[in-house]
Design an enzyme around this catalytic site. Structure first.
Site, PDB file in Angstrom:
ATOM      1  N   LYS A 265       0.820  -1.217   0.000  1.00  0.00           N
ATOM      2  CA  LYS A 265       0.000   0.000   0.000  1.00  0.00           C
ATOM      3  C   LYS A 265       0.853   1.265   0.000  1.00  0.00           C
ATOM      4  CE  LYS A 265      -4.431  -1.682   1.355  1.00  0.00           C
ATOM      5  NZ  LYS A 265      -5.636  -1.588   2.129  1.00  0.00           N
TER       6      LYS A 265
ATOM      7  N   LYS B 184      -5.403  -8.974  -6.662  1.00  0.00           N
ATOM      8  CA  LYS B 184      -6.569  -9.136  -5.793  1.00  0.00           C
ATOM      9  C   LYS B 184      -7.713  -8.221  -6.243  1.00  0.00           C
ATOM     10  CE  LYS B 184      -6.824  -7.200  -1.647  1.00  0.00           C
ATOM     11  NZ  LYS B 184      -6.944  -6.847  -0.233  1.00  0.00           N
TER      12      LYS B 184
ATOM     13  N   LYS C  11     -11.075  -2.612  -3.671  1.00  0.00           N
ATOM     14  CA  LYS C  11     -11.929  -1.417  -3.716  1.00  0.00           C
ATOM     15  C   LYS C  11     -11.253  -0.272  -4.444  1.00  0.00           C
ATOM     16  CE  LYS C  11     -13.511  -2.231   0.990  1.00  0.00           C
ATOM     17  NZ  LYS C  11     -12.951  -2.050   2.329  1.00  0.00           N
TER      18      LYS C  11
HETATM   19  N1  AQP Z   1     -10.144  -9.918  -3.031  1.00  0.00           N
HETATM   20  C1  AQP Z   1     -10.465 -10.402  -1.852  1.00  0.00           C
HETATM   21  N2  AQP Z   1     -10.680 -11.729  -1.694  1.00  0.00           N
HETATM   22  C2  AQP Z   1     -11.028 -12.242  -0.489  1.00  0.00           C
HETATM   23  N3  AQP Z   1     -11.183 -11.483   0.625  1.00  0.00           N
HETATM   24  C3  AQP Z   1     -10.972 -10.165   0.518  1.00  0.00           C
HETATM   25  N4  AQP Z   1     -11.053  -9.159   1.413  1.00  0.00           N
HETATM   26  C4  AQP Z   1     -10.735  -7.995   0.787  1.00  0.00           C
HETATM   27  N5  AQP Z   1     -10.464  -8.205  -0.501  1.00  0.00           N
HETATM   28  C5  AQP Z   1     -10.608  -9.552  -0.705  1.00  0.00           C
HETATM   29  C6  AQP Z   1     -11.416  -9.346   2.811  1.00  0.00           C
HETATM   30  O1  AQP Z   1     -12.496  -8.466   3.098  1.00  0.00           O
HETATM   31  C7  AQP Z   1     -12.409  -8.084   4.478  1.00  0.00           C
HETATM   32  C8  AQP Z   1     -12.585  -6.597   4.563  1.00  0.00           C
HETATM   33  O2  AQP Z   1     -11.536  -5.952   3.869  1.00  0.00           O
HETATM   34  P1  AQP Z   1     -11.267  -4.439   4.188  1.00  0.00           P
HETATM   35  O3  AQP Z   1     -12.459  -3.657   3.884  1.00  0.00           O
HETATM   36  O4  AQP Z   1     -10.793  -4.285   5.556  1.00  0.00           O
HETATM   37  O5  AQP Z   1     -10.150  -3.927   3.272  1.00  0.00           O
HETATM   38  P2  AQP Z   1      -9.168  -4.418   2.220  1.00  0.00           P
HETATM   39  O6  AQP Z   1      -8.687  -5.798   2.429  1.00  0.00           O
HETATM   40  O7  AQP Z   1      -8.109  -3.429   2.197  1.00  0.00           O
HETATM   41  O8  AQP Z   1     -10.056  -4.322   0.929  1.00  0.00           O
HETATM   42  P3  AQP Z   1      -9.540  -3.991  -0.471  1.00  0.00           P
HETATM   43  O9  AQP Z   1     -10.651  -4.160  -1.404  1.00  0.00           O
HETATM   44  O10 AQP Z   1      -8.315  -4.749  -0.766  1.00  0.00           O
HETATM   45  O11 AQP Z   1      -9.209  -2.444  -0.384  1.00  0.00           O
HETATM   46  P4  AQP Z   1      -7.993  -1.686  -0.978  1.00  0.00           P
HETATM   47  O12 AQP Z   1      -8.277  -1.549  -2.417  1.00  0.00           O
HETATM   48  O13 AQP Z   1      -8.016  -0.374  -0.266  1.00  0.00           O
HETATM   49  O14 AQP Z   1      -6.760  -2.485  -0.702  1.00  0.00           O
HETATM   50  C9  AQP Z   1     -11.062  -8.559   5.013  1.00  0.00           C
HETATM   51  O15 AQP Z   1     -11.278  -9.710   5.798  1.00  0.00           O
HETATM   52  C10 AQP Z   1     -10.302  -8.917   3.764  1.00  0.00           C
HETATM   53  O16 AQP Z   1      -9.423  -9.992   4.009  1.00  0.00           O
END
Ligand code: AQP
Length: 333
Positions: free
Chosen positions: A114, A198, A201
């Protein structure tokens, strides 16, 4: 044994199929098991580790609560609240940041990903994010943490912090050592545009993910445009190796209808992608559009969502403040 469940989702918008299959679907299952105590947190303190527009953040907090409820979490049974509403989280994070070691945090791959190349410009919050996550979990004597595969390393760090705190203060078993609950198969849903990334968001292309607010036409269009390869679908799981996009799409299908991958492979063996994609779109539409309509409905009922958060905060605050008091005594305050 009674399970104590804690997990969080960041209110950073665009909640997607990866969040659903990797985490929220499991939250609903755990919520429905009678003997579990579940706490599901909208982790707004985590969200501000990267820049947020305050108005959007507020909207995203509502959207996350609406998504929890629309997906099937019962706010009467599980505690749903936002992290910043319970100050024990921040206070405990500070104390635990004095237990956690720099060397441990330096190994965290999510920070490296990140922060990117210019890590000097990353916030200190982004760096110490896993310590706050440890505080979230440990305050509730959590036994199990349902998360996607990407959070595994943070959970291991949480266990190390708990263990070190218990040892340093000779407070045997004071912090419970939590277990991760990570799905065995397809715990990481990949982007629809690139099977090596992955689903996320923050990815700029909306075509890379199925949002939980997408309607039927959007879902069908995104699956139509999802990247594939030129081969027919294989007859064994070995045939999916080195075919990340095919593997991801078949994994999404099997996770959505709770069948194992071999059964999905059996159904579509030798078929071309267009036939498979039609079936995949159908199961996605069946699963996601009722959630999406319910989210939209709930977002018009802000008072109801406020009530859920208020009740949840009160319940969470009682548990967390009591634990924090004990932590403060142990460290000598
Ligand atoms: N692609 C994914 N596959 C499986 N699990 C996922 N999670 C996130 N992306 C995937 C799981 O969702 C839960 C909540 O995630 P979060 O909102 O805390 O944030 P994150 O993991 O940072 O989500 P993103 O989409 O990956 O955001 P960005 O783009 O900001 O990096 C967690 O349990 C996570 O494991």
């Amino acid at each position: 044994m009674k399970k104590k469940i804690f997990s969080g989702v960041q209110p950073t918008g665009n909640l997607h199929l990866g969040n659903y299959l990797g985490a929220i679907k499991n939250f609903v299952k755990l919520n429905n098991e009678v003997s579990n105590d579940c706490v599901f947190c909208v982790v707004d303190l985590h969200a501000i580790t990267v820049t947020q527009d305050p108005k959007k953040l507020r909207d995203n907090i509502y959207e996350t609560v609406a998504t929890f409820v629309a997906s099937g979490i019962d706010p009467e049974k599980s505690i749903i609240f936002n992290q910043s509403g319970v100050s024990a989280h921040s206070e405990t994070a500070w104390i635990l940041s004095c237990t956690a070691r720099m060397g441990w945090l330096n190994r965290m791959t999510q920070f490296k990903e990140k922060a990117g190349k210019d890590k000097e410009k990353a916030s200190i919050g982004l760096y110490s994010y896993p310590v706050l996550m440890a505080a979230d979990i440990l305050l509730y004597d959590t036994t199990h943490v349902p998360v996607g595969d990407d959070q595994k390393q943070h959970l291991e760090l949480c266990r190390d912090i708990a263990q070190k705190f218990n040892n340093d203060f000779t407070a045997d078993n004071f912090f419970r050592i939590p277990e991760p609950l990570i799905q065995k198969e397809f715990s990481r849903i990949m982007s629809l545009r690139d099977g090596s990334k992955k689903m996320s968001k923050s990815e700029l292309s909306d075509l890379s993910r199925i949002n939980l607010t997408d309607d039927k036409d959007q879902i069908i269009n995104k699956i139509k445009k999802a990247k594939t390869d030129t081969l027919p679908l294989p007859s064994t799981s070995a045939g999916l190796e080195k075919r990340p996009e095919a593997k991801n799409l078949m994994g999404i299908y099997s996770s959505l209808i709770d069948e194992n991958l071999d059964m999905t492979i059996g159904k579509f063996s030798g078929k071309n992608f267009s036939e498979f994609k039609e079936n995949l779109s159908q199961v996605l539409v069946d699963k996601i559009t009722p959630i999406s309509s319910e989210i939209k409905k709930l977002l018009k009922e802000k008072n109801f969502l406020d009530q859920i958060l208020k009740k949840g905060r009160e319940k969470a605050d009682r548990i967390a403040s009591e634990k924090l008091k004990k932590i403060q005594e142990i460290v000598g305050f």
